[in-house]
Design a protein around this motif. Structure first.
Motif, mmCIF file in Angstrom:
data_model
loop_
_atom_site.group_PDB
_atom_site.id
_atom_site.type_symbol
_atom_site.label_atom_id
_atom_site.label_comp_id
_atom_site.label_asym_id
_atom_site.label_seq_id
_atom_site.Cartn_x
_atom_site.Cartn_y
_atom_site.Cartn_z
ATOM 1 N N ASP A 1 55.853 28.349 32.610
ATOM 2 C CA ASP A 1 55.606 26.990 32.125
ATOM 3 C C ASP A 1 56.889 26.382 31.560
ATOM 4 O O ASP A 1 57.767 27.096 31.067
ATOM 5 C CB ASP A 1 54.550 27.011 31.017
ATOM 6 C CG ASP A 1 53.196 27.493 31.517
ATOM 7 O OD1 ASP A 1 52.917 27.366 32.725
ATOM 8 O OD2 ASP A 1 52.414 28.008 30.680
ATOM 9 N N ASP A 2 56.979 25.057 31.629
ATOM 10 C CA ASP A 2 58.062 24.295 30.989
ATOM 11 C C ASP A 2 59.451 24.677 31.499
ATOM 12 O O ASP A 2 60.410 24.753 30.728
ATOM 13 C CB ASP A 2 57.999 24.452 29.460
ATOM 14 C CG ASP A 2 56.657 24.019 28.913
ATOM 15 O OD1 ASP A 2 56.255 22.866 29.177
ATOM 16 O OD2 ASP A 2 55.993 24.838 28.242
ATOM 17 N N TRP B 1 65.780 26.857 31.185
ATOM 18 C CA TRP B 1 66.556 25.707 31.654
ATOM 19 C C TRP B 1 67.679 26.248 32.529
ATOM 20 O O TRP B 1 68.488 27.058 32.087
ATOM 21 C CB TRP B 1 67.108 24.932 30.467
ATOM 22 C CG TRP B 1 68.041 23.812 30.819
ATOM 23 C CD1 TRP B 1 68.112 23.106 31.986
ATOM 24 C CD2 TRP B 1 69.049 23.261 29.974
ATOM 25 N NE1 TRP B 1 69.083 22.146 31.915
ATOM 26 C CE2 TRP B 1 69.682 22.219 30.687
ATOM 27 C CE3 TRP B 1 69.466 23.544 28.672
ATOM 28 C CZ2 TRP B 1 70.720 21.474 30.140
ATOM 29 C CZ3 TRP B 1 70.495 22.798 28.144
ATOM 30 C CH2 TRP B 1 71.104 21.774 28.869
ATOM 31 N N ASN C 1 58.984 31.480 30.980
ATOM 32 C CA ASN C 1 58.616 30.203 30.359
ATOM 33 C C ASN C 1 59.814 29.570 29.658
ATOM 34 O O ASN C 1 60.688 30.269 29.136
ATOM 35 C CB ASN C 1 57.515 30.421 29.319
ATOM 36 C CG ASN C 1 56.236 30.923 29.938
ATOM 37 O OD1 ASN C 1 55.809 30.471 30.996
ATOM 38 N ND2 ASN C 1 55.610 31.886 29.283
ATOM 39 N N SER C 2 59.831 28.257 29.643
ATOM 40 C CA SER C 2 60.820 27.465 28.892
ATOM 41 C C SER C 2 62.259 27.800 29.261
ATOM 42 O O SER C 2 63.139 27.857 28.406
ATOM 43 C CB SER C 2 60.604 27.640 27.378
ATOM 44 O OG SER C 2 59.308 27.230 27.023
ATOM 45 N N ARG D 1 52.969 25.188 34.433
ATOM 46 C CA ARG D 1 52.762 23.825 33.928
ATOM 47 C C ARG D 1 54.101 23.181 33.568
ATOM 48 O O ARG D 1 55.024 23.841 33.107
ATOM 49 C CB ARG D 1 51.855 23.843 32.697
ATOM 50 C CG ARG D 1 50.423 24.269 32.986
ATOM 51 C CD ARG D 1 49.523 24.126 31.764
ATOM 52 N NE ARG D 1 50.122 24.645 30.551
ATOM 53 C CZ ARG D 1 50.045 25.905 30.145
ATOM 54 N NH1 ARG D 1 49.388 26.792 30.861
ATOM 55 N NH2 ARG D 1 50.614 26.293 29.026
ATOM 56 N N ASN D 2 54.181 21.883 33.752
ATOM 57 C CA ASN D 2 55.336 21.073 33.345
ATOM 58 C C ASN D 2 56.634 21.495 34.019
ATOM 59 O O ASN D 2 57.700 21.476 33.417
ATOM 60 C CB ASN D 2 55.511 21.104 31.818
ATOM 61 C CG ASN D 2 54.263 20.665 31.100
ATOM 62 O OD1 ASN D 2 53.617 19.703 31.501
ATOM 63 N ND2 ASN D 2 53.901 21.387 30.060
#
Length: 196
Positions: free
Chosen positions: A100-101, A139, A136-137, A80-81
């Protein structure tokens, strides 16, 4: 013993010939979808995005900026995202899985493909592919390169220009060529979004 197709060998991480006709056709489909997406006028960006997403194994609400390129698409799973900025390339001969993210900055390259060190095998056109897994998360900074077989843990940050050739632990920042840990991230603090 059953003879495997080149596509089956690719998906199993064995040596395979990417020049195989079936794999060439699969790449042609992906290239056509990427070209259509990359050339779509801004007014048609949402519909072009849906056409691009039809390539992927999973992409619930991904947003990708043009230009974007991939080899096959069907080996890409986005959580997601998911967000990818301009000029992202994903060479997905093996599975590329995003949690996700996840955010990818401009010019990020992820490549599951590799070639044999032995020149005779390499000159025959053989290659291998190993999965890339992003937690997840995460960058990933501008121009970073993620190589085959790498797993990146949750909440990690990959600095701009880094070349990641080994696994990255959760809650760390890596930078450099090759990338090394430069700091830990404290993800236990809470961020207040209220205005007092």
């Amino acid at each position: 013993m059953e003879k495997l197709s080149e596509k089956e060998k690719m998906l199993r991480g064995e040596l395979y010939f990417p020049s195989n006709k079936v794999l060439q056709q699969d790449r042609a489909i992906a290239k056509a979808a990427c070209q259509q997406f990359n050339q779509a006028p801004e007014a048609q960006r949402k519909s072009a995005m849906k056409a691009l997403q039809s390539l992927f194994a999973e992409s619930p609400n991904a947003w990708i900026e043009p230009t974007f390129y991939c080899d096959y698409g069907y080996n890409i799973r986005m959580g997601r995202n998911f967000y990818a900025n301009h000029n992202v390339v994903i060479l997905d001969a093996a599975p590329v899985t995003f949690g996700d993210d996840v955010m990818l900055a401009p010019g990020v390259l992820l490549s599951t493909a590799s070639h044999p060190l032995d020149a005779k095998r390499r000159n025959k056109g053989l290659e291998t592919a190993r999965p890339i897994t992003i937690g997840n998360s995460v960058w990933i900074g501008m121009g970073a390169k993620i190589l085959d077989g790498v797993t990146i843990g949750d909440n990690a940050v990959i600095a701009a220009g880094a070349v990641v050739n080994k696994d990255v632990a959760a809650d760390t920042v890596v930078a450099g060529v090759p990338a090394v840990v430069i700091r830990q991230i404290d993800n236990t603090s809470t961020v207040s979004t209220s205005v007092e």
